[in-house]
Design an enzyme around this catalytic site. Structure first.
Site, PDB file in Angstrom:
ATOM      1  N   HIS A 362       9.082  22.197 102.044  1.00  0.00           N
ATOM      2  CA  HIS A 362       9.726  21.242 102.926  1.00  0.00           C
ATOM      3  C   HIS A 362       9.322  21.449 104.375  1.00  0.00           C
ATOM      4  CE1 HIS A 362      13.678  19.390 104.375  1.00  0.00           C
ATOM      5  NE2 HIS A 362      12.712  18.505 104.286  1.00  0.00           N
ATOM      6  N   ARG A 469       7.380   9.483 100.333  1.00  0.00           N
ATOM      7  CA  ARG A 469       7.911  10.505  99.422  1.00  0.00           C
ATOM      8  C   ARG A 469       9.435  10.469  99.507  1.00  0.00           C
ATOM      9  NH1 ARG A 469       3.064  13.490 101.416  1.00  0.00           N
ATOM     10  NH2 ARG A 469       1.987  14.359  99.623  1.00  0.00           N
ATOM     11  N   ARG A 505       7.685   5.787  96.518  1.00  0.00           N
ATOM     12  CA  ARG A 505       7.490   6.517  95.268  1.00  0.00           C
ATOM     13  C   ARG A 505       8.845   6.964  94.747  1.00  0.00           C
ATOM     14  NH1 ARG A 505       4.109  12.033  95.198  1.00  0.00           N
ATOM     15  NH2 ARG A 505       5.902  12.858  96.310  1.00  0.00           N
ATOM     16  N   GLU A 603      -2.133  11.509  88.384  1.00  0.00           N
ATOM     17  CA  GLU A 603      -2.031  12.908  88.802  1.00  0.00           C
ATOM     18  C   GLU A 603      -2.302  13.850  87.639  1.00  0.00           C
ATOM     19  OE1 GLU A 603       1.077  13.378  92.138  1.00  0.00           O
ATOM     20  OE2 GLU A 603       2.140  12.390  90.527  1.00  0.00           O
ATOM     21  N   ASN A 626      -3.883  15.619  95.045  1.00  0.00           N
ATOM     22  CA  ASN A 626      -3.389  17.004  95.152  1.00  0.00           C
ATOM     23  C   ASN A 626      -3.065  17.545  93.765  1.00  0.00           C
ATOM     24  OD1 ASN A 626      -3.425  16.362  97.828  1.00  0.00           O
ATOM     25  ND2 ASN A 626      -1.210  16.132  98.012  1.00  0.00           N
ATOM     26  N   ASP A 627      -2.298  16.760  93.024  1.00  0.00           N
ATOM     27  CA  ASP A 627      -1.945  17.226  91.685  1.00  0.00           C
ATOM     28  C   ASP A 627      -3.103  17.077  90.712  1.00  0.00           C
ATOM     29  OD1 ASP A 627       0.647  18.342  91.691  1.00  0.00           O
ATOM     30  OD2 ASP A 627       1.438  16.370  92.185  1.00  0.00           O
ATOM     31  N   ARG A 637      -1.670  24.766  93.216  1.00  0.00           N
ATOM     32  CA  ARG A 637      -2.017  24.349  94.566  1.00  0.00           C
ATOM     33  C   ARG A 637      -1.302  25.157  95.647  1.00  0.00           C
ATOM     34  NH1 ARG A 637       0.950  18.371  94.499  1.00  0.00           N
ATOM     35  NH2 ARG A 637       1.439  18.572  96.688  1.00  0.00           N
ATOM     36  N   CYS A 674      -4.007   8.766  97.600  1.00  0.00           N
ATOM     37  CA  CYS A 674      -2.950   9.116  98.555  1.00  0.00           C
ATOM     38  C   CYS A 674      -2.725  10.617  98.658  1.00  0.00           C
ATOM     39  CB  CYS A 674      -1.648   8.399  98.210  1.00  0.00           C
ATOM     40  SG  CYS A 674      -0.978   8.911  96.625  1.00  0.00           S
TER      41      CYS A 674
HETATM   42  C1  PEP Z   1      -0.542  14.208  95.129  1.00  0.00           C
HETATM   43  O1  PEP Z   1      -0.219  14.885  94.157  1.00  0.00           O
HETATM   44  O2  PEP Z   1      -1.729  14.043  95.504  1.00  0.00           O
HETATM   45  C2  PEP Z   1       0.484  13.530  95.936  1.00  0.00           C
HETATM   46  C3  PEP Z   1       0.162  12.680  96.882  1.00  0.00           C
HETATM   47  O3  PEP Z   1       1.781  13.842  95.669  1.00  0.00           O
HETATM   48  P1  PEP Z   1       2.514  15.165  96.169  1.00  0.00           P
HETATM   49  O4  PEP Z   1       1.596  15.871  97.129  1.00  0.00           O
HETATM   50  O5  PEP Z   1       3.783  14.724  96.814  1.00  0.00           O
HETATM   51  O6  PEP Z   1       2.718  15.916  94.903  1.00  0.00           O
HETATM   52 MG    MG Z   2       1.771  14.752  93.371  1.00  0.00          MG
END
Ligand code: PEP
Ligand code: MG
Length: 753
Positions: A362, A469, A505, A603, A626-627, A637, A674
């Site tokens: 956070h 988010r 989302r 993801e 990211n995921d 990650r 994203c």
């Molecule tokens: C991602 O997974 O790329 C994403 C944008 O979501 P978060 O980073 O909130 O998991």
């Molecule tokens: Mg994600």
């Protein structure tokens, strides 16, 4: 043996500096193995020598004086091979070197094990025996196990010592501590430690400002604890047997026996503030008990700590709130909360450093929102010793310099200036379109999650919100927010951007984003109950959120809904039915809601292979890189140990993305990215080459990416993508892309990063 191992590691972790850590090691190991000598050599790569840094059994005076050239002696051999060497007759070995300064006699038995961290040998732990002795297998594995655990503690103790001035600057890579990038940017400033209350170990070292007042504070706190103990003892009279009640007498005796109190006072008079004076005195007393043979007496160490915690609690309840923050405050803590962050005036907050956490914690998200550089997961950070120090943090590379040398400071001051110049130059791009040199437009969206995050740059520059988010408002509360309060929140975002589209989302908690009021215990949270998996199991939470979204969008028409963490096509079907149901119910209630476009985040790698089936059922697709990267590469990650392996430019990630883009486009569904990748200038060109139509990123990246898009043609981007897909390593892709950006004069975008 396991007991001994734990004890040694614990003591080393508690040692205030490297010398004391090493002296614990040599003393304890010598005793445990019943050897004649135990020594530690640390490797100084700049001087190319192994320096004797601690010994039990050899001449003490030799410590720090005796050293061996890098590739000489048995110590050199252990270091080169990076594996243990066990010899019953060391002098018979061709690499043996006899050193007289240590008071050495020709010891025969020799066992050396390397101390390794991050693939680098930090030094060698050696035990010796006068008579020939081949150390037993379990002794080798004991030392081996110990050495593997000691490396981190040694780095920690070394930095602690450096910070307290008892250790000269460590050579080599330890000059900075590696963490994870939390929020982009660099900062030079003064550390202010935030710490958990009633936790002795978290108390930072600080000087006493007014010793007399601090002593008075201590007396008051002790008196209150004494009263409290007497009261507790009275209450327990009926329920506890006499021998247990005696514990209270023992604690009261410790308080009146004066040593604990007087020694704390002596420390305050010597210049420490009351809390750390108490911490150090308590630790000293506890250590005496811990060294005792008798198990009952050893246990008393925890009583002393408990007493210390009680006094600390009293002290902290009287401690005034911090009134002043330095001009360039860098908040440092094991963890830093939103409240602490908000406590520092924005004009004074220069950066954030956390020993724990990750990019998706956070505090990191908040720091990015506020444009404050942050480094997370700096596991070796001696938090308690950071107070008041000048530190440098590099939020691009996840580095912290706890005691920067003048040359590091010069280098970072230069970087800061360059950043400012670059930001000023980028301002010229405000309001300009993001179009390639051959006329292809790229839509740039904003990633956001808090209303406060919507800076003027983000709201004016972005063509909409590509990822809102929604979990953030859920995380900062003590219960699930209701439909009304969620709705008010969504309405603000939708209104701010209307008529531009806003993608909300649905709740993506779980994984590393726990809700304090909805505890989930899992050993593998990233593969567990997160995102829409929770929504499907708790339709009431999902429906409340959807109702809030639909109602918030009435009359605006710019809402899009996006589903995270989808694994199966049927999940999308079920959730779209729920969205339809919320819509129908609201209409029945007389609300003028409309059904918004619904999209899915890619993801989970499984979706890459079902992209057409998925695209057929939704209105748009957005890649959560990211995921997707984390799951494709099987790299957490948030784990600093494997951070090197996490690479969104890995050719497999690029191939997966290409497949998603091709699949979605074959059904005329728009595709965006994203994840963080969208804001990475090197990756943005490749995404352009793939045919991605929109990129969504934090406000800080918008102008940089616009500059990139405006500097390339779509055909050049395609060429680069084809070349990248032929490469085998992410590093090669990075190199190629850096060169391509440099060719069009954009090198500052990755050099300043
Ligand atoms: C991602 O997974 O790329 C994403 C944008 O979501 P978060 O980073 O909130 O998991
Ligand atoms: Mg994600």
């Amino acid at each position: 043996m396991l007991d001994v191992l734990h004890r040694i590691v614990q003591k080393v972790n508690a040692a205030p500096d490297l010398d004391r850590a090493l002296s614990v090691i040599v003393q304890e190991v010598k005793q445990a193995i019943r050897a004649d000598v135990c020594s530690v050599y640390l490797t100084d790569f700049e001087q190319r020598r192994h320096v004797l840094r601690a010994t039990h059994g050899l001449r003490r005076a030799a410590v720090g004086r005796v050293s061996l050239p890098l590739h000489q002696g048995l110590v050199g051999l252990v270091c080169e091979r990076a594996e243990p060497l066990n010899l019953d007759d060391a002098p018979g070995h061709p690499r043996y070197r006899f050193i007289t300064e240590t008071g050495e006699v020709p010891y025969h038995g020799f066992l050396g094990v390397p101390i390794i961290q991050n693939r680098q040998v930090l030094g060698v732990l050696v035990v010796r025996q006068r008579d020939p002795r081949r150390f037993a297998d379990e002794e080798v594995s004991f030392l081996f196990t110990l050495a593997a655990q000691l490396a981190g503690a040694i780095v920690h103790a070394r930095v602690s010592g450096e910070l307290s001035g008892s250790e000269e600057q460590a050579a080599g890579p330890e000059r900075f501590l590696q963490g994870l990038p939390g929020a982009a940017g660099v900062a030079i400033g003064r550390a202010v430690v935030v710490y958990r209350e009633a936790d002795l170990d978290a108390v930072p070292d600080r000087p006493a400002e007014q010793p007399e007042q601090e002593i008075a504070l201590l007396h008051r706190a002790v008196a209150r604890v004494r009263e409290e103990l007497r009261r507790l003892q009275g209450q327990m009279q009926e329920t506890l047997p006499a021998e247990e009640l005696a514990l209270f007498d023992a604690l009261l005796l410790m308080l009146s026996g004066d040593t604990l109190v007087t020694q704390t006072i002596e420390r305050i008079q010597a210049g420490e503030w009351v809390q750390s004076a108490l911490h150090h005195t308590v630790e000293e007393h506890a250590a005496v008990f811990e060294r005792m043979e008798d198990a009952y007496l050893r246990e008393r160490a925890s009583d002393i700590r408990d007493l210390g915690r009680r006094i600390l609690m009293r002290l902290q309840s009287e401690q005034p709130e911090r009134a002043e923050y330095p001009d360039r405050t860098i908040l440092v803590g094991e963890s830093v909360g939103a409240v602490e962050l908000a406590g520092v005036p924005r004009s004074r907050l220069a950066g954030v450093i956390c020993a724990g956490g990750s990019r998706s914690s956070h505090v990191a998200i908040l720091a990015r929102a506020m444009g404050v550089p942050a480094v997370m997961g700096v596991t070796d950070l001696p938090v308690a010793r950071m107070e008041g120090r000048e530190v440098i943090l590099d939020g691009y590379r996840g580095r912290v310099y706890p005691s920067p040398t003048p040359s590091v400071r010069r280098e970072y001051s230069r970087l800061l200036r360059e950043e400012q110049v670059l930001s000023a130059e980028l301002e010229a791009l405000r309001g300009e379109p993001a179009v390639t040199t051959d006329g292809v437009p790229m839509t740039l969206y904003l990633n956001t999650g808090l209303v406060s995050e919507m800076s003027s740059l983000g709201t004016s520059e972005a063509q909409g919100v590509g990822l809102y988010r929604t979990e953030l408002p859920f995380m900062v509360r003590d219960r699930f927010p209701g439909e009304e309060s969620q709705g008010a929140n969504y309405r603000r975002v939708l209104e701010t951007f209307a008529p531009r589209p806003v993608i909300l989302r649905t709740l993506d908690v779980g994984g590393d984003k726990p809700l304090p009021y909805f505890p989930v215990q899992e050993s593998n949270p990233f593969l567990g109950w997160r995102g829409i998996r929770i929504s499907l199991d708790h339709p009431e939470i999902f429906l409340t959120q959807i109702r809030a979204m639909l109602r918030a969008a009435v009359g605006l028409g710019n809402l899009r809904i996006m589903l995270p963490m989808v694994t199966r096509i049927s999940e999308v079907e079920e959730l779209t039915l729920l969205i339809q149901r919320a819509h129908d119910e609201l209409q029945e209630e007389g609300e003028a809601v409309t059904l918004p476009p619904v999209g899915v985040m890619v993801e989970v790698p499984a979706l890459v292979y079902q992209i057409e089936a998925l695209a057929r059922r939704v209105d748009f697709v957005s890649v959560g890189s990211n995921d997707l990267t984390q799951y494709l590469l099987a790299v957490d990650r948030n784990n600093p140990r494997v951070a090197e392996l996490y690479d969104e430019l890995h050719p497999s990630v690029l191939r997966a993305l290409q497949q998603v883009v091709d699949g979605a486009r074959s059904l005329n569904r728009p595709v965006s990215v994203c994840g963080e990748m969208a804001g990475n200038p090197l990756a943005a060109v490749l995404l352009l080459g793939m045919g991605v139509e929109s990129l969504s990123m934090s406000a800080a990246s918008l102008l940089r990416i616009k500059w990139v898009i405006r500097s390339f043609s779509r055909s050049r981007a395609r060429q680069l993508l084809q070349a990248a897909l032929r490469l085998e390593e992410g590093g090669q892709v990075r190199q190629m892309m850096e060169q391509a950006l440099a060719e069009v004069g954009l090198e500052r975008l990755f050099q300043v990063r």
